[in-house]
Scaffold this motif. Structure first.
Motif, PDB file in Angstrom:
ATOM      1  N   VAL A   7      12.893   6.888  -3.705  1.00  0.00           N
ATOM      2  CA  VAL A   7      12.075   6.899  -2.481  1.00  0.00           C
ATOM      3  C   VAL A   7      10.723   7.552  -2.782  1.00  0.00           C
ATOM      4  O   VAL A   7       9.667   7.057  -2.374  1.00  0.00           O
ATOM      5  N   LEU A   8      10.751   8.627  -3.556  1.00  0.00           N
ATOM      6  CA  LEU A   8       9.510   9.358  -3.845  1.00  0.00           C
ATOM      7  C   LEU A   8       8.537   8.564  -4.708  1.00  0.00           C
ATOM      8  O   LEU A   8       7.329   8.794  -4.659  1.00  0.00           O
TER       9      LEU A   8
ATOM     10  N   THR B 227       9.849  11.554   3.639  1.00  0.00           N
ATOM     11  CA  THR B 227       9.866  10.143   4.029  1.00  0.00           C
ATOM     12  C   THR B 227      11.126   9.803   4.811  1.00  0.00           C
ATOM     13  O   THR B 227      11.061   9.142   5.850  1.00  0.00           O
ATOM     14  N   CYS B 228      12.283  10.239   4.335  1.00  0.00           N
ATOM     15  CA  CYS B 228      13.538   9.871   5.013  1.00  0.00           C
ATOM     16  C   CYS B 228      13.594  10.500   6.396  1.00  0.00           C
ATOM     17  O   CYS B 228      14.016   9.856   7.362  1.00  0.00           O
ATOM     18  N   TYR B 229      13.169  11.739   6.503  1.00  0.00           N
ATOM     19  CA  TYR B 229      13.166  12.403   7.818  1.00  0.00           C
ATOM     20  C   TYR B 229      12.328  11.593   8.808  1.00  0.00           C
ATOM     21  O   TYR B 229      12.755  11.303   9.915  1.00  0.00           O
TER      22      TYR B 229
ATOM     23  N   ILE C 268       1.950  -7.217   4.875  1.00  0.00           N
ATOM     24  CA  ILE C 268       1.423  -5.906   4.427  1.00  0.00           C
ATOM     25  C   ILE C 268       2.584  -4.913   4.476  1.00  0.00           C
ATOM     26  O   ILE C 268       3.156  -4.673   5.535  1.00  0.00           O
ATOM     27  N   SER C 269       2.936  -4.355   3.330  1.00  0.00           N
ATOM     28  CA  SER C 269       3.980  -3.324   3.377  1.00  0.00           C
ATOM     29  C   SER C 269       3.383  -1.979   2.983  1.00  0.00           C
ATOM     30  O   SER C 269       2.456  -1.889   2.169  1.00  0.00           O
ATOM     31  N   LEU C 270       3.934  -0.973   3.623  1.00  0.00           N
ATOM     32  CA  LEU C 270       3.438   0.393   3.435  1.00  0.00           C
ATOM     33  C   LEU C 270       4.596   1.223   2.909  1.00  0.00           C
ATOM     34  O   LEU C 270       5.640   1.303   3.566  1.00  0.00           O
ATOM     35  N   VAL C 271       4.426   1.805   1.730  1.00  0.00           N
ATOM     36  CA  VAL C 271       5.493   2.663   1.207  1.00  0.00           C
ATOM     37  C   VAL C 271       4.946   4.076   1.059  1.00  0.00           C
ATOM     38  O   VAL C 271       3.737   4.284   0.952  1.00  0.00           O
ATOM     39  N   SER C 272       5.871   5.031   1.065  1.00  0.00           N
ATOM     40  CA  SER C 272       5.465   6.441   0.918  1.00  0.00           C
ATOM     41  C   SER C 272       5.573   6.844  -0.539  1.00  0.00           C
ATOM     42  O   SER C 272       6.493   6.411  -1.237  1.00  0.00           O
ATOM     43  N   GLY C 273       4.673   7.677  -0.966  1.00  0.00           N
ATOM     44  CA  GLY C 273       4.703   8.173  -2.342  1.00  0.00           C
ATOM     45  C   GLY C 273       5.033   9.653  -2.385  1.00  0.00           C
ATOM     46  O   GLY C 273       5.630  10.194  -1.454  1.00  0.00           O
ATOM     47  N   PRO C 274       4.604  10.308  -3.455  1.00  0.00           N
ATOM     48  CA  PRO C 274       5.018  11.697  -3.684  1.00  0.00           C
ATOM     49  C   PRO C 274       4.159  12.707  -2.947  1.00  0.00           C
ATOM     50  O   PRO C 274       3.599  13.616  -3.548  1.00  0.00           O
TER      51      PRO C 274
ATOM     52  N   LEU D  77       0.850  -1.199   0.000  1.00  0.00           N
ATOM     53  CA  LEU D  77       0.000   0.000   0.000  1.00  0.00           C
ATOM     54  C   LEU D  77       0.879   1.239   0.000  1.00  0.00           C
ATOM     55  O   LEU D  77       2.007   1.205   0.489  1.00  0.00           O
ATOM     56  N   MET D  78       0.331   2.319  -0.532  1.00  0.00           N
ATOM     57  CA  MET D  78       1.108   3.568  -0.581  1.00  0.00           C
ATOM     58  C   MET D  78       0.318   4.703   0.048  1.00  0.00           C
ATOM     59  O   MET D  78      -0.866   4.862  -0.245  1.00  0.00           O
ATOM     60  N   GLU D  79       1.000   5.480   0.890  1.00  0.00           N
ATOM     61  CA  GLU D  79       0.379   6.729   1.360  1.00  0.00           C
ATOM     62  C   GLU D  79       0.961   7.871   0.530  1.00  0.00           C
ATOM     63  O   GLU D  79       2.156   7.863   0.229  1.00  0.00           O
ATOM     64  N   VAL D  80       0.103   8.800   0.135  1.00  0.00           N
ATOM     65  CA  VAL D  80       0.568   9.902  -0.716  1.00  0.00           C
ATOM     66  C   VAL D  80       0.247  11.248  -0.072  1.00  0.00           C
ATOM     67  O   VAL D  80      -0.279  12.149  -0.717  1.00  0.00           O
ATOM     68  N   CYS D  81       0.581  11.352   1.179  1.00  0.00           N
ATOM     69  CA  CYS D  81       0.343  12.608   1.893  1.00  0.00           C
ATOM     70  C   CYS D  81       1.456  12.738   2.921  1.00  0.00           C
ATOM     71  O   CYS D  81       1.671  11.817   3.723  1.00  0.00           O
ATOM     72  N   GLY D  82       2.174  13.846   2.874  1.00  0.00           N
ATOM     73  CA  GLY D  82       3.286  14.029   3.793  1.00  0.00           C
ATOM     74  C   GLY D  82       2.849  13.976   5.246  1.00  0.00           C
ATOM     75  O   GLY D  82       3.563  13.448   6.111  1.00  0.00           O
ATOM     76  N   THR D  83       1.670  14.504   5.547  1.00  0.00           N
ATOM     77  CA  THR D  83       1.203  14.495   6.938  1.00  0.00           C
ATOM     78  C   THR D  83       0.873  13.067   7.365  1.00  0.00           C
ATOM     79  O   THR D  83       1.101  12.681   8.507  1.00  0.00           O
TER      80      THR D  83
END
Ligand code: SF4
Length: 352
Positions: free
Chosen positions: A309-310, A342-344, A50-56, A26-32
């Motif tokens: 990463v993005l 994401t890295c922060y 279940i893996s969760l990755v961050s998007g743009p 799954l991907m979240e696409v919101c910085g907050t």
């Protein structure tokens, strides 16, 4: 699905922890959301299946290097005052960032809102104010409101350097290029303005579920559970009903379209995506500080993996610089700069 009691949330947590079905990404696409998921340790609560990755989802992170360099070149003219939100000051272009040039004597100012700049511009009519206007649909509506105010108050010393993005085209890019994303936690702030209608065509096109969630750990757990349960279905779940509707804030959308129009845009990591940005309309070009042709997408450190990463291709801890050469105190890439990066967030919260 709208669950509120502690007992019901505990049930969903157990479901997500013990999930033993097919692997899901799954991907979240919101910085907050990225920040909150890290803060609550949600990735650690999930089954290894279940893996969760961050998007743009972090606007500063997806802004290309040439945009920063353009701001820096505009700051060479000492009659200009470059105005920005805080995070942008720390992102390095090819060699320098706005904080560096401020130390060298350039006029660089941090504000919390474009309206703060308007007050300053009225008080100092002989100075030229240039706002670093980056962001997604939510922030674009705020810039439109600011331009409305500038015109109504007959202010002539403000321009915008725009790098404005729209979410649907980036999500579509991810669906096309990142095989294996099974569902999206849709961006909460963006959805308030656009409504969840913008996800319907993509959900149908790729047969993927979307969940619109607020920013509490409980809402995020519910959102993730709904994506797991709806895998393979074009289903939109709106859990953030207090502020998100199907059609969104139509007044804000109309104001945005009064001043801005769709354009192709360059994204760090993605390259140019057709009609994924917004630019000032021709009749309002006098407010533009030179936003066209900003396409260069290089990091100042060639080993930086922000681009991957993005787009969800790598997690931050797969970047060779993460945690050693690149930390919040010694940032090598945009994703370590912003509080929404994401890295922060992986670094601060040791997200898995
Ligand atoms: Fe870029 Fe640093 Fe993240 Fe590596 S750890 S991807 S250099 S921000």
């Amino acid at each position: 699905m709208c669950i509120n009691s502690e007992k019901e949330i505990d049930f969903l947590k157990k479901f997500l922890r013990e999930y033993n079905g097919p692997q899901i990404k799954l991907m979240e696409v919101c910085g907050t959301h990225t920040a909150e998921i890290s803060h609550c340790g949600i990735s650690d609560m999930l089954s290894p299946r279940i893996s969760l990755v961050s998007g743009p989802g972090c606007p500063v992170c997806v802004t290309v290097t040439s945009y920063i360099d353009k701001l820096i070149s505009l700051s060479d003219d000492r009659t200009n005052i470059i105005v920005s939100f805080g995070d942008m000051l720390h992102v390095t272009g090819k060699n320098m960032n706005l904080k560096d040039v401020k130390v060298e004597g350039a006029n660089v100012l941090m504000v919390y809102s474009p309206m703060d700049m308007i007050k300053l511009a009225i008080q100092n009519p002989t100075k030229n104010y240039i706002f670093a206007a980056v962001g997604f649909e939510t922030t674009t509506a705020a810039y439109a409101m600011a331009i409305d105010e500038i015109i109504n108050s007959n202010i002539n010393n403000i321009k915008f350097l725009t790098s404005l993005k729209t979410m649907p085209a980036a999500i579509d890019w991810v669906c096309k290029n990142q095989n294996g994303i099974d569902g999206f936690l849709a961006p909460g702030h963006v959805s308030v303005v656009t409504g969840y209608q913008i996800y319907i065509p993509i959900a149908k096109k790729y047969q993927l579920p979307f969940a619109v969630a607020g920013f509490s750990g409980e809402q995020l757990i519910q959102g993730i559970a709904s994506l797991v349960l709806n895998k393979g279905k074009a289903k939109i779940t709106n859990l953030y009903r207090s502020v998100v509707t199907e059609k969104g804030n139509e007044a804000a959308q109309a104001l945005t379209l009064k001043y801005f129009e769709p354009c192709d845009a360059s994204w760090r990591g993605f390259g140019e995506i057709e009609r994924s940005g917004m630019k000032l309309r021709h009749e309002y070009e006098k407010f533009d500080a030179g936003s066209s042709n900003l396409y260069l997408d290089e990091s100042h450190n060639p080993k930086c993996c922000c681009a991957k990463v993005l787009t969800g291709e790598l997690n931050p801890n797969q970047c060779p610089l993460f945690g050693r050469d690149c930390t919040p105190q010694n940032q090598q890439g945009a994703c370590m700069v912003s509080r929404e990066g994401t890295c922060y967030n992986y670094f601060i919260n040791r997200r898995k």
